[in-house]
Design a protein around this motif. Structure first.
Motif, PDB file in Angstrom:
ATOM      1  N   ASP A   1       0.807  -1.222   0.000  1.00  0.00           N
ATOM      2  CA  ASP A   1       0.000   0.000   0.000  1.00  0.00           C
ATOM      3  C   ASP A   1       0.843   1.276   0.000  1.00  0.00           C
TER       4      ASP A   1
ATOM      5  N   GLY B   1     -16.408  -2.074  -1.099  1.00  0.00           N
ATOM      6  CA  GLY B   1     -15.724  -3.300  -0.687  1.00  0.00           C
ATOM      7  C   GLY B   1     -15.870  -4.438  -1.668  1.00  0.00           C
TER       8      GLY B   1
ATOM      9  N   VAL C   1     -12.407  -6.382  -2.623  1.00  0.00           N
ATOM     10  CA  VAL C   1     -11.804  -7.219  -1.573  1.00  0.00           C
ATOM     11  C   VAL C   1     -12.776  -8.313  -1.121  1.00  0.00           C
TER      12      VAL C   1
ATOM     13  N   THR D   1     -12.172 -10.910  -3.857  1.00  0.00           N
ATOM     14  CA  THR D   1     -10.877 -11.557  -3.639  1.00  0.00           C
ATOM     15  C   THR D   1     -10.916 -12.415  -2.377  1.00  0.00           C
ATOM     16  N   GLY D   2     -11.655 -11.936  -1.356  1.00  0.00           N
ATOM     17  CA  GLY D   2     -11.777 -12.694  -0.122  1.00  0.00           C
ATOM     18  C   GLY D   2     -12.456 -14.037  -0.309  1.00  0.00           C
TER      19      GLY D   2
ATOM     20  N   TRP E   1      -6.200  -5.613  -8.107  1.00  0.00           N
ATOM     21  CA  TRP E   1      -5.139  -4.815  -7.492  1.00  0.00           C
ATOM     22  C   TRP E   1      -3.786  -5.505  -7.523  1.00  0.00           C
TER      23      TRP E   1
ATOM     24  N   ASN F   1      -3.148  -8.522  -6.102  1.00  0.00           N
ATOM     25  CA  ASN F   1      -2.928  -9.163  -4.807  1.00  0.00           C
ATOM     26  C   ASN F   1      -2.309 -10.542  -4.964  1.00  0.00           C
TER      27      ASN F   1
ATOM     28  N   THR G   1      -2.286 -14.100  -3.293  1.00  0.00           N
ATOM     29  CA  THR G   1      -3.056 -14.885  -2.334  1.00  0.00           C
ATOM     30  C   THR G   1      -2.122 -15.763  -1.511  1.00  0.00           C
TER      31      THR G   1
ATOM     32  N   HIS H   1     -13.688  -7.729   9.189  1.00  0.00           N
ATOM     33  CA  HIS H   1     -12.661  -8.089   8.216  1.00  0.00           C
ATOM     34  C   HIS H   1     -12.857  -9.485   7.617  1.00  0.00           C
TER      35      HIS H   1
ATOM     36  N   PHE I   1     -13.302 -10.233   3.794  1.00  0.00           N
ATOM     37  CA  PHE I   1     -12.263  -9.744   2.890  1.00  0.00           C
ATOM     38  C   PHE I   1     -11.026 -10.647   2.926  1.00  0.00           C
ATOM     39  N   THR I   2      -9.963 -10.201   2.300  1.00  0.00           N
ATOM     40  CA  THR I   2      -8.740 -10.996   2.263  1.00  0.00           C
ATOM     41  C   THR I   2      -8.107 -11.077   3.654  1.00  0.00           C
TER      42      THR I   2
ATOM     43  N   GLN J   1      -5.494 -10.652   6.370  1.00  0.00           N
ATOM     44  CA  GLN J   1      -4.297  -9.882   6.679  1.00  0.00           C
ATOM     45  C   GLN J   1      -4.236  -9.721   8.195  1.00  0.00           C
TER      46      GLN J   1
END
Length: 475
Positions: free
Chosen positions: A39, A241, A244, A247-248, A263, A265, A267, A428, A431-432, A434
């Motif tokens: 980021d 959202g 994400v 992607t999540g 983006w 990402n 995985t 969270h 979403f992905t 983290q």
């Protein structure tokens, strides 16, 4: 155990632990230096854009491309540091001070909740091996500034009586946290609902409304900016959202894969398989086929602005692509709808993967291929943060509920902190994965654990045994 308790009740132990924590934080900063995650380019680009009069990392272009990706809180913070010191690297020194102040607030919260030296030393003991927290001192990521704001909120929560200054401060802290992390949007309403449930007639309504009012007013400027630049009043970034969320869903089906459709990402190659290993290639093909369909639906919304943006990526640098307003809004709708469809088709996979995600948000993961390819020293470096965070997580889910069940701590006293931890986990989950997203609330967890463990270690007084009430909080 008694000897350990006596050791942890000493002032000298407190001083030693305080110095050791300071040295660990300093060593972590020196060892990792100035660093950032994926980021960093967008945060720094937006900060430089602000200093050049545009909220966009495409500011060098003649074509104005307003941001769709982030709320302005952390970019403004970076811009201020850069304006004051001339370099973003000054963030490390600023954030070291913020980290130290956060630890001080953690200890103040423990004291206000009735915890003595034993509880404070337990909190410091939990913090000592947690290098995953001071690791973010040297990053261009909002974890450390958000952490002190959250500890400031806890400091206000633990006061016996709130003043008008507390109400104003609470609203301002809510505002800054949200402008750094938009997922915080619903929390002020959640805590108000719990305050009504637990405090009932003792709720200071005017002060609660003042805090919420300040928070609400703070949302308007960015909403108006979106209205002016994108034709839509939105207090959150235009992209929402959807990306994400999508992607999540896919992250557990396409492990160890860098997608280049959204983006970019990567995985995680998690230690458990959520689809058979031999199906990975087919899943990756399905993921890209799904994106082919999405891109085909979005093609009619492409404009000249998108051509300029794509042609300028090499000049601007590795930042997220900023598509035009209508394209961005339509993409978010399509991604959300597609993800719900995917979940309906594979509910068992999704439930299993998200149950695992709830733990992984608190436990730093091991990427299998990285671990397999590392030498002995590398494997130790990979294993340490995983085993450390796993141990603390397991200790937390045992000691805090046990202390509540045995009435060594009271839910009425600690519910705001428990709510904060549960909220950060739940918000969270879609979403992905983290683990860094829970960094800002880990000191809150340590406050709770310190109170629970110290209460369990100490024999309750006669009055407490009779009433089930812990000691009275101190100011």
């Amino acid at each position: 155990l008694r000897s350990l308790t006596l050791l942890l009740e000493r002032k000298r132990t407190f001083n030693v632990l305080l110095v050791l924590n300071g040295l660990v934080a300093l060593a972590t900063c020196i060892g990792f230096g100035h660093h950032g995650g994926g980021d960093i380019d967008t945060y720094q680009g937006l900060a430089v854009g602000i200093l050049n009069g545009e909220y966009s990392y495409w500011w060098p272009l003649q074509q104005y491309i307003p941001d769709t990706f982030r709320t302005p809180g952390y970019p403004l913070y970076i811009a201020l540091v850069m304006w004051l010191f001339g370099t973003w690297k000054a963030l490390t020194f600023v954030q070291f001070g913020i980290y130290a102040a956060s630890v001080w607030l953690m200890l103040k919260c423990v004291g206000r909740m009735g915890g003595g030296l034993l509880a404070k030393n337990i909190a410091l003991l939990l913090l000592l091996p947690s290098i995953n927290i001071p690791f973010y001192i040297g990053t261009m990521l909002p974890e450390i500034p958000v952490m002190i704001c959250i500890m400031g909120i806890c400091w206000i929560w633990t006061k016996q009586e709130r003043t008008w200054a507390d109400a104003i401060g609470m609203g301002a802290l809510y505002a800054f946290i949200f402008q750094c992390r938009p997922i915080f949007l619903l929390f002020p309403l959640c805590i108000l609902a719990c305050d009504i449930l637990f405090k009932r007639g003792r709720l200071p309504w005017m002060k609660e409304i003042t805090a919420l009012g300040i928070f609400g007013l703070s949302l308007i400027p960015f909403g108006l900016w979106n209205q002016s630049n994108h034709g839509k009043f939105s207090v959150t970034p235009l992209e929402g959202g959807g990306g994400v969320f999508h992607t999540g869903y896919w992250a557990g089906r396409i492990p160890n894969y860098r997608e280049m459709r959204y983006w970019g990402n990567m995985t995680g190659d998690e230690i458990f398989d959520f689809v058979p290993y031999e199906d990975r290639a087919a899943e990756i093909a399905a993921f890209n086929a799904e994106w082919d369909s999405i891109d085909a639906q979005l093609a009619p919304f492409l404009t000249h602005q998108d051509t300029v943006m794509l042609d300028s990526i090499v000049k601007i640098g590795p930042v997220c692509r900023t598509w035009n307003t209508q394209y961005t809004l339509e993409r978010d709708k399509i991604l959300i709808a597609q993800t719900w469809k995917n979940i309906a088709e594979h509910p068992g996979y999704y439930f299993t993967f998200k149950t695992y995600s709830a733990v992984r948000l608190w436990v730093i993961g091991i990427m299998r291929e990285d671990f397999r390819n590392a030498d002995l020293k590398g494997r130790i470096k990979i294993l340490y943060p995983t085993l450390m965070t796993l141990t603390i997580f397991l200790l937390a889910i045992i000691t805090v509920p046990l202390a509540l069940i045995r009435k060594r701590i009271r839910l009425k006293e600690v519910y705001p902190m428990i709510l904060l931890l549960l909220y950060y986990t739940a918000i969270h989950l879609p979403f992905t994965i983290q683990a860094r997203y829970t960094t800002s609330v880990r000191l809150v967890l340590y406050v709770l654990m310190a109170m629970a463990i110290s209460a369990l270690l100490k024999k309750p007084s006669t009055d407490q045994e009779a009433t089930g009430k812990p000691p009275v909080k101190t100011q």
